[in-house]
Design an enzyme around this catalytic site. Sequence first.
Site, PDB file in Angstrom:
ATOM      1  N   LYS A 107       6.541   9.670  15.466  1.00  0.00           N
ATOM      2  CA  LYS A 107       7.793  10.437  15.352  1.00  0.00           C
ATOM      3  C   LYS A 107       9.023   9.525  15.383  1.00  0.00           C
ATOM      4  O   LYS A 107       9.908   9.629  14.532  1.00  0.00           O
ATOM      5  CB  LYS A 107       7.882  11.467  16.485  1.00  0.00           C
ATOM      6  CG  LYS A 107       6.768  12.489  16.496  1.00  0.00           C
ATOM      7  CD  LYS A 107       6.941  13.490  17.611  1.00  0.00           C
ATOM      8  CE  LYS A 107       6.884  12.863  18.990  1.00  0.00           C
ATOM      9  NZ  LYS A 107       5.594  12.200  19.290  1.00  0.00           N
ATOM     10  N   THR A 108       9.076   8.651  16.379  1.00  0.00           N
ATOM     11  CA  THR A 108      10.232   7.753  16.491  1.00  0.00           C
ATOM     12  C   THR A 108      10.260   6.762  15.337  1.00  0.00           C
ATOM     13  O   THR A 108      11.335   6.412  14.832  1.00  0.00           O
ATOM     14  CB  THR A 108      10.200   7.009  17.836  1.00  0.00           C
ATOM     15  OG1 THR A 108      10.237   7.959  18.911  1.00  0.00           O
ATOM     16  CG2 THR A 108      11.398   6.078  17.971  1.00  0.00           C
ATOM     17  N   GLU A 121      13.354  12.160  21.526  1.00  0.00           N
ATOM     18  CA  GLU A 121      12.735  12.750  22.723  1.00  0.00           C
ATOM     19  C   GLU A 121      13.470  14.021  23.154  1.00  0.00           C
ATOM     20  O   GLU A 121      13.750  14.244  24.337  1.00  0.00           O
ATOM     21  CB  GLU A 121      12.709  11.731  23.870  1.00  0.00           C
ATOM     22  CG  GLU A 121      11.964  10.446  23.558  1.00  0.00           C
ATOM     23  CD  GLU A 121      10.460  10.637  23.421  1.00  0.00           C
ATOM     24  OE1 GLU A 121       9.974  11.764  23.661  1.00  0.00           O
ATOM     25  OE2 GLU A 121       9.772   9.667  23.061  1.00  0.00           O
ATOM     26  N   GLN A 152      12.590  16.994  23.544  1.00  0.00           N
ATOM     27  CA  GLN A 152      11.905  17.958  24.412  1.00  0.00           C
ATOM     28  C   GLN A 152      12.361  17.871  25.859  1.00  0.00           C
ATOM     29  O   GLN A 152      12.179  18.809  26.635  1.00  0.00           O
ATOM     30  CB  GLN A 152      10.385  17.775  24.334  1.00  0.00           C
ATOM     31  CG  GLN A 152       9.836  16.548  25.044  1.00  0.00           C
ATOM     32  CD  GLN A 152       9.905  15.291  24.207  1.00  0.00           C
ATOM     33  OE1 GLN A 152      10.292  15.341  23.042  1.00  0.00           O
ATOM     34  NE2 GLN A 152       9.508  14.168  24.771  1.00  0.00           N
ATOM     35  N   CYS A 160      -7.781  15.567  19.188  1.00  0.00           N
ATOM     36  CA  CYS A 160      -7.924  16.738  18.332  1.00  0.00           C
ATOM     37  C   CYS A 160      -8.171  17.957  19.224  1.00  0.00           C
ATOM     38  O   CYS A 160      -8.330  17.829  20.445  1.00  0.00           O
ATOM     39  CB  CYS A 160      -9.082  16.540  17.354  1.00  0.00           C
ATOM     40  SG  CYS A 160     -10.698  16.407  18.164  1.00  0.00           S
ATOM     41  N   HIS A 202     -11.500  17.823  21.322  1.00  0.00           N
ATOM     42  CA  HIS A 202     -11.607  16.874  22.428  1.00  0.00           C
ATOM     43  C   HIS A 202     -10.423  16.902  23.384  1.00  0.00           C
ATOM     44  O   HIS A 202     -10.335  16.055  24.277  1.00  0.00           O
ATOM     45  CB  HIS A 202     -11.800  15.457  21.875  1.00  0.00           C
ATOM     46  CG  HIS A 202     -13.104  15.271  21.180  1.00  0.00           C
ATOM     47  ND1 HIS A 202     -13.209  15.049  19.824  1.00  0.00           N
ATOM     48  CD2 HIS A 202     -14.377  15.306  21.652  1.00  0.00           C
ATOM     49  CE1 HIS A 202     -14.484  14.939  19.499  1.00  0.00           C
ATOM     50  NE2 HIS A 202     -15.211  15.090  20.578  1.00  0.00           N
TER      51      HIS A 202
END
Length: 213
Positions: A26-27, A94, A96, A185, A188
């Site tokens: 993302k960054t 960031e 969130q 995923c 897991h």
Amino acid sequence: MGKYQPSFQTKKGWTEVICGPMFSGKTEKLLHKIKRWKIAKISVVIFKPIIDTRQTNIVKSRNGEYDQAITINSPFEIYDHLVDKNYQIVAIDEAQFFSNEIIEVVTTLNEIGTNVIISGLDTDFRAEPFGCIPQLLAIADVVNKLDAICNVCGSLAQRTQRLVNKNTNDNLVLIGDAEAYEARCKLHHSFLTKKHVTVKTKNFKEQVQGKTQ
């Protein structure tokens, strides 16, 4: 939505959100976009939350790229840095970790013609919506949802696995990196406390699973 290209010629600003689990880049994607804009002489300012203590006054990707950032505690502090300067794009990393005040700030910036690009985790270690990100996704003009690679099987990963303190009652926010988190995923991803489900859902799953045994 990925094919839509935000225009710099509109009177209203646009908002783009880059989201996904940890280790999805993302960054890196945020910094790549910022680098291209700066080459094109488009003015950009970057903000990050003070709670993210991994780096001081910079936003840095795992491949080593970085750029200068302004560390803030409250989203409203963004206003203080824009009063006397005319930035075309406000970047927020960031996201969130910010309160829902960020929604008002982003909406206001768009109303005055300022474009906003945001990166952040869309789900927490419990695989539940993380903080303000769902609302930011709702108002975004463009959404880039990224995948990581599952540390267990190598398939596409959409979830963040916390390796320590991963019970329901543990703190939602735990600043860390590879020592505390992995990408996983759905198969897991492990969460020690099972989520509550209704009797109807429980009965349905038992019926379906019974047919496959």
